[in-house]
Scaffold this active site. Structure first.
Site, PDB file in Angstrom:
ATOM      1  N   THR A  95       0.862  -1.191   0.000  1.00  0.00           N
ATOM      2  CA  THR A  95       0.000   0.000   0.000  1.00  0.00           C
ATOM      3  C   THR A  95       0.894   1.234   0.000  1.00  0.00           C
ATOM      4  OG1 THR A  95      -1.666  -1.164   1.301  1.00  0.00           O
ATOM      5  CG2 THR A  95      -1.854   1.228   1.167  1.00  0.00           C
ATOM      6  N   LYS A 170      -7.141   1.986  -2.941  1.00  0.00           N
ATOM      7  CA  LYS A 170      -6.766   1.368  -1.662  1.00  0.00           C
ATOM      8  C   LYS A 170      -6.753   2.414  -0.530  1.00  0.00           C
ATOM      9  CE  LYS A 170      -5.009  -1.386   1.393  1.00  0.00           C
ATOM     10  NZ  LYS A 170      -5.952  -2.170   2.167  1.00  0.00           N
ATOM     11  N   LYS A 238      -0.009   5.257   8.417  1.00  0.00           N
ATOM     12  CA  LYS A 238       0.604   5.628   7.121  1.00  0.00           C
ATOM     13  C   LYS A 238      -0.478   5.791   6.043  1.00  0.00           C
ATOM     14  CE  LYS A 238       1.675   2.061   4.844  1.00  0.00           C
ATOM     15  NZ  LYS A 238       1.072   1.103   3.932  1.00  0.00           N
TER      16      LYS A 238
HETATM   17  N1  LIG Z   1      -1.364  -6.505   7.516  1.00  0.00           N
HETATM   18  C1  LIG Z   1      -2.474  -6.216   6.842  1.00  0.00           C
HETATM   19  O1  LIG Z   1      -3.601  -6.516   7.278  1.00  0.00           O
HETATM   20  C2  LIG Z   1      -2.426  -5.540   5.517  1.00  0.00           C
HETATM   21  C3  LIG Z   1      -1.315  -4.834   5.087  1.00  0.00           C
HETATM   22  N2  LIG Z   1      -1.335  -4.215   3.851  1.00  0.00           N
HETATM   23  C4  LIG Z   1      -0.174  -3.500   3.369  1.00  0.00           C
HETATM   24  O2  LIG Z   1       0.764  -4.481   2.940  1.00  0.00           O
HETATM   25  C5  LIG Z   1       2.090  -4.047   3.195  1.00  0.00           C
HETATM   26  C6  LIG Z   1       2.791  -5.051   4.097  1.00  0.00           C
HETATM   27  O3  LIG Z   1       2.064  -5.140   5.295  1.00  0.00           O
HETATM   28  P1  LIG Z   1       2.426  -6.195   6.458  1.00  0.00           P
HETATM   29  O4  LIG Z   1       2.846  -7.473   5.864  1.00  0.00           O
HETATM   30  O5  LIG Z   1       1.293  -6.149   7.404  1.00  0.00           O
HETATM   31  O6  LIG Z   1       3.677  -5.453   7.102  1.00  0.00           O
HETATM   32  P2  LIG Z   1       4.868  -5.995   8.014  1.00  0.00           P
HETATM   33  O7  LIG Z   1       5.294  -4.843   8.822  1.00  0.00           O
HETATM   34  O8  LIG Z   1       4.474  -7.259   8.681  1.00  0.00           O
HETATM   35  O9  LIG Z   1       5.998  -6.350   6.937  1.00  0.00           O
HETATM   36  C7  LIG Z   1       6.669  -5.331   6.247  1.00  0.00           C
HETATM   37  C8  LIG Z   1       7.644  -5.928   5.253  1.00  0.00           C
HETATM   38  O10 LIG Z   1       8.359  -4.855   4.620  1.00  0.00           O
HETATM   39  C9  LIG Z   1       9.764  -5.097   4.785  1.00  0.00           C
HETATM   40  N3  LIG Z   1      10.505  -3.827   4.832  1.00  0.00           N
HETATM   41  C10 LIG Z   1      10.277  -2.777   5.645  1.00  0.00           C
HETATM   42  N4  LIG Z   1      11.148  -1.764   5.380  1.00  0.00           N
HETATM   43  C11 LIG Z   1      11.953  -2.230   4.390  1.00  0.00           C
HETATM   44  C12 LIG Z   1      13.034  -1.662   3.678  1.00  0.00           C
HETATM   45  N5  LIG Z   1      13.476  -0.419   3.918  1.00  0.00           N
HETATM   46  N6  LIG Z   1      13.633  -2.405   2.725  1.00  0.00           N
HETATM   47  C13 LIG Z   1      13.190  -3.666   2.458  1.00  0.00           C
HETATM   48  N7  LIG Z   1      12.166  -4.259   3.091  1.00  0.00           N
HETATM   49  C14 LIG Z   1      11.546  -3.540   4.051  1.00  0.00           C
HETATM   50  C15 LIG Z   1       9.881  -5.880   6.077  1.00  0.00           C
HETATM   51  O11 LIG Z   1      11.149  -6.516   6.136  1.00  0.00           O
HETATM   52  P3  LIG Z   1      11.767  -6.987   7.558  1.00  0.00           P
HETATM   53  O12 LIG Z   1      11.147  -8.295   7.863  1.00  0.00           O
HETATM   54  O13 LIG Z   1      13.230  -7.060   7.310  1.00  0.00           O
HETATM   55  O14 LIG Z   1      11.419  -5.915   8.554  1.00  0.00           O
HETATM   56  C16 LIG Z   1       8.705  -6.840   5.887  1.00  0.00           C
HETATM   57  O15 LIG Z   1       9.015  -7.859   4.985  1.00  0.00           O
HETATM   58  C17 LIG Z   1       1.958  -2.635   3.788  1.00  0.00           C
HETATM   59  O16 LIG Z   1       2.055  -1.707   2.746  1.00  0.00           O
HETATM   60  C18 LIG Z   1       0.551  -2.645   4.379  1.00  0.00           C
HETATM   61  O17 LIG Z   1       0.012  -1.347   4.472  1.00  0.00           O
HETATM   62  C19 LIG Z   1      -2.396  -4.324   3.007  1.00  0.00           C
HETATM   63  C20 LIG Z   1      -3.509  -5.040   3.375  1.00  0.00           C
HETATM   64  C21 LIG Z   1      -3.632  -5.644   4.676  1.00  0.00           C
HETATM   65  O1  LIG Z   2      -4.598  -2.481   4.563  1.00  0.00           O
HETATM   66  C1  LIG Z   2      -5.133  -3.254   5.360  1.00  0.00           C
HETATM   67  C2  LIG Z   2      -6.519  -3.641   5.208  1.00  0.00           C
HETATM   68  C3  LIG Z   2      -7.021  -4.539   6.244  1.00  0.00           C
HETATM   69  C4  LIG Z   2      -8.376  -5.061   5.841  1.00  0.00           C
HETATM   70  O2  LIG Z   2      -8.845  -4.801   4.716  1.00  0.00           O
HETATM   71  O3  LIG Z   2      -8.955  -5.793   6.665  1.00  0.00           O
END
Ligand SMILES: NC(=O)C1=CN([C@@H]2O[C@H](COP(=O)(O)OP(=O)(O)OC[C@H]3O[C@@H](n4cnc5c(N)ncnc54)[C@H](OP(=O)(O)O)[C@@H]3O)[C@@H](O)[C@H]2O)C=CC1
Ligand SMILES: O=CCCC(=O)O
Length: 291
Positions: A95, A170, A238
């Protein structure tokens, strides 16, 4: 089908596991490389860098925390741009805002590769169950090629036209969700403080016109102060910030979203950023003066 996967956080791990379960060959990379181990136990291969993954795979998906992570993985040393080229597709499902997505798209296309943004609605459980809603935009030919992967990851995918439209859709959705979460938290708190049973409020809400899966799923755990992260609060904040910027660009007044953003900021300042976004509920609790 063989795919690369960059970013094994809450979402990336669940999504890549799901692809493996459905017979995809998956090559994974994560900044903290040790997070690849569990995926390898389930049959994935490791790429040592984003560039190595791109070199190996025709299609690569990214699921990264925020704009700065999404840009870093593409533009930094050993990044995507070093190996992307003709015949390779990059699908960023993180996102981010439309500007970030457009920068990545332009850079990939300038190297001959093709690009799709594809952020998702749905959280950890829908990611595990392949029930996400995929909001894609960009190269339509690439979209058609990766539909088999989208069919595994999601229950429905949209192609919304030019790059930027997926990101904007989104952000609008998550802006509404963040505002709703704050109204819900206030309601639970008001019920409790005015002498009502908040559990009964959950039952009443669930039978009426504003029943929704989020209240149903999050309500019971919020009442137990359980904020085990599915969607980390720092990511919700964010998204509010990026949605408010989109509101600025389009001169749309968004007082409700702005207030919700302040509440999420307050929660972050209380050290709650890594908990689930429902932990914004804690900002409404009375300070404990007992000690
Ligand atoms: N969780 C949710 O319910 C949802 C999340 N999203 C979106 O999806 C994305 C991921 O979310 P989520 O999995 O929850 O987040 P997490 O915080 O669990 O994971 C983040 C990921 O990004 C990596 N990362 C962070 N900073 C860097 C960097 N500078 N360089 C390389 N890799 C980096 C982390 O690596 P490392 O392990 O090394 O820290 C990790 O793999 C976000 O944009 C979020 O807004 C969308 C829908 C639902
Ligand atoms: O970006 C996160 C969305 C979470 C949700 O749709 O439940």
């Amino acid at each position: 089908m063989e795919v690369g996967f960059l970013g094994l956080g809450i979402m990336g791990k669940a999504m890549s596991m799901n692809l493996l379960r459905h017979g995809f060959k998956v090559t994974v990379w994560n900044r903290t490389l040790s997070k690849c181990d569990e995926l390898v136990e389930h049959g994935a291969s490791i790429g040592e860098t984003p560039a190595a993954v791109i070199k190996k795979c025709k299609y690569t998906i990214a699921m990264l925390s925020d704009p700065s992570a999404a840009l870093s993985v593409v533009f930094d040393k050993d990044g995507v741009l070093e190996q992307i080229g003709n015949g390779k597709g990059y699908v960023d499902m993180s996102t981010v805002d439309a500007d970030t997505s457009s920068k990545i798209s332009e850079a990939i296309k300038s190297k001959g590769g093709s690009f799709l943004e594809a952020p998702v609605s749905g959280s950890k459980k829908p990611a595990e169950d392949g029930q996400l809603v995929i909001l894609a935009a960009g190269d339509k030919a690439l979209y058609d090629e990766v539909v088999p992967a989208f069919d595994v990851l999601g229950k429905k995918s949209f192609h919304l036209g030019e790059v930027g439209n997926g990101a904007k859709m989104k952000l609008v959705v998550n802006m509404i969700m963040g505002s709703m979460m704050n109204a819900f938290s206030e309601g639970l708190t008001l019920a409790g403080r005015s002498g009502l049973n908040p559990s009964t409020l959950l039952d009443v809400l669930d039978l009426g016109a504003i029943a929704n899966p989020m209240f149903k799923m999050k309500g019971p755990s919020m009442l137990k102060n359980n904020y085990s992260p599915a969607f980390p609060l720092k990511h919700q904040q964010k998204d509010m910030r990026l949605a408010l910027a989109l509101g600025d660009e389009n001169a749309v007044p968004m007082p409700i979203a702005a207030a919700a953003n302040e509440a999420f900021k307050k929660a972050r300042s209380m050290g709650l950023g890594d908990l689930d976004f429902s932990a914004v509920h804690e900002t409404l609790k009375k300070p404990d003066h007992s000690s």
